[in-house]
Each structure stands twice: as C-alpha cells, then as structure tokens.
Design a protein around this motif. Structure first.
Motif, PDB file in Angstrom:
ATOM      1  N   MET A   1       0.834  -1.000   0.013  1.00 46.43           N
ATOM      2  CA  MET A   1       0.050  -0.028  -0.001  1.00 46.43           C
ATOM      3  C   MET A   1       0.999   1.102  -0.070  1.00 46.43           C
ATOM      4  SD  MET A   1      -3.205  -1.131   0.514  1.00 46.43           S
ATOM      5  CE  MET A   1      -2.792  -2.339  -0.874  1.00 46.43           C
ATOM      6  N   SER A   2       0.290   2.359  -0.483  1.00 44.44           N
ATOM      7  CA  SER A   2       1.116   3.595  -0.482  1.00 44.44           C
ATOM      8  C   SER A   2       1.405   4.460   0.997  1.00 44.44           C
ATOM      9  CB  SER A   2       0.550   4.591  -1.563  1.00 44.44           C
ATOM     10  OG  SER A   2      -0.844   4.860  -1.073  1.00 44.44           O
ATOM     11  N   SER A   3       0.360   3.877   1.940  1.00 42.25           N
ATOM     12  CA  SER A   3       0.660   4.612   3.220  1.00 42.25           C
ATOM     13  C   SER A   3       0.026   3.675   4.378  1.00 42.25           C
ATOM     14  CB  SER A   3      -0.266   5.837   3.321  1.00 42.25           C
ATOM     15  OG  SER A   3      -1.504   5.571   3.250  1.00 42.25           O
ATOM     16  N   ARG A   4       0.365   3.898   5.703  1.00 45.36           N
ATOM     17  CA  ARG A   4      -0.150   3.233   6.726  1.00 45.36           C
ATOM     18  C   ARG A   4      -1.841   3.297   6.624  1.00 45.36           C
ATOM     19  NH1 ARG A   4       4.098   2.807  10.937  1.00 45.36           N
ATOM     20  NH2 ARG A   4       2.279   3.023  12.461  1.00 45.36           N
ATOM     21  N   GLU A   6      -3.584   3.523   4.247  1.00 47.31           N
ATOM     22  CA  GLU A   6      -4.345   2.886   3.449  1.00 47.31           C
ATOM     23  C   GLU A   6      -4.438   1.429   3.815  1.00 47.31           C
ATOM     24  OE1 GLU A   6      -4.146   2.247  -1.480  1.00 47.31           O
ATOM     25  OE2 GLU A   6      -2.551   3.097  -0.474  1.00 47.31           O
ATOM     26  N   SER A  33       1.814  -3.312   9.105  1.00 48.87           N
ATOM     27  CA  SER A  33       0.978  -4.348   8.551  1.00 48.87           C
ATOM     28  C   SER A  33      -0.124  -4.981   9.375  1.00 48.87           C
ATOM     29  CB  SER A  33       1.847  -5.550   7.913  1.00 48.87           C
ATOM     30  OG  SER A  33       2.212  -6.283   9.011  1.00 48.87           O
ATOM     31  N   TRP A  48       2.741  -1.647   4.168  1.00 49.52           N
ATOM     32  CA  TRP A  48       3.456  -0.411   3.917  1.00 49.52           C
ATOM     33  C   TRP A  48       4.834  -0.578   4.322  1.00 49.52           C
ATOM     34  CZ3 TRP A  48       5.606   3.004   7.220  1.00 49.52           C
ATOM     35  CH2 TRP A  48       6.269   4.282   6.410  1.00 49.52           C
ATOM     36  N   ASP A  50       8.404   2.209   4.348  1.00 54.90           N
ATOM     37  CA  ASP A  50       9.056   3.251   3.952  1.00 54.90           C
ATOM     38  C   ASP A  50       9.813   3.231   2.979  1.00 54.90           C
ATOM     39  OD1 ASP A  50      11.267   5.324   3.960  1.00 54.90           O
ATOM     40  OD2 ASP A  50       9.929   6.364   5.747  1.00 54.90           O
ATOM     41  N   PRO A  51       9.589   3.741   1.704  1.00 54.24           N
ATOM     42  CA  PRO A  51      10.604   3.608   0.547  1.00 54.24           C
ATOM     43  C   PRO A  51      12.101   3.510   0.915  1.00 54.24           C
ATOM     44  CG  PRO A  51       8.853   5.080   0.017  1.00 54.24           C
ATOM     45  CD  PRO A  51       8.608   4.878   1.456  1.00 54.24           C
TER      46      PRO A  51
END
Length: 72
Positions: A1-4, A6, A33, A48, A50-51
């Motif tokens: 996902m793109s964020s916590r 989401e 998660s 999610w 962190d990138p």
C-alpha cells in the motif's frame, strides 16, 4: 500500500465485508502491516514500507536527519 492509512482502510473494508482478523497490527516504524483471512480462508497481509527503508535498509529510514548527513 502507499501509506499506513491505506493499510488500515483496506483492512477495515475487508473486515466489514466478512473477513476475519488474523493478527494484531505489526508496527516497526519503517514498516506497518495488518493481516486477515478472506471469506475463502485465504490469508492476506496488507503492508506499507517506507521507500527509503526498502531501498537502503531500515536503519536509513529510522536515522535522524542529522545522522543521515554525518559522514561515516
């Protein structure tokens, strides 16, 4: 996902649709998660990360800005 957020949104929607909670949320700061079982019994783990942690390791994502600028 793109964020916590989401991760929480998707997990909440699955639970509202009849999924069953598998475990409590796992929160490592750089990674988050939630897990559930769908109506067919398949286990899902929505997550999610962190990138920066994905590319450079979790230490890079949790380092303070000052630490990140300090040469090794």
């Amino acid at each position: 996902m793109s964020s916590r957020e989401e991760v929480d949104k998707v997990s909440a929607a699955a639970l509202e649709a009849g999924a069953t909670k598998a475990d409590d949320a796992e929160d490592y700061g750089f990674m988050y998660s939630r897990s559930f079982f769908d109506l067919d019994g398949h286990g899902w783990q929505v997550m999610w990360m962190d990138p920066t942690a994905a590319e450079q390791g979790p230490e890079a994502a949790t380092a303070s800005p000052q630490e990140a600028d300090t040469p090794a």
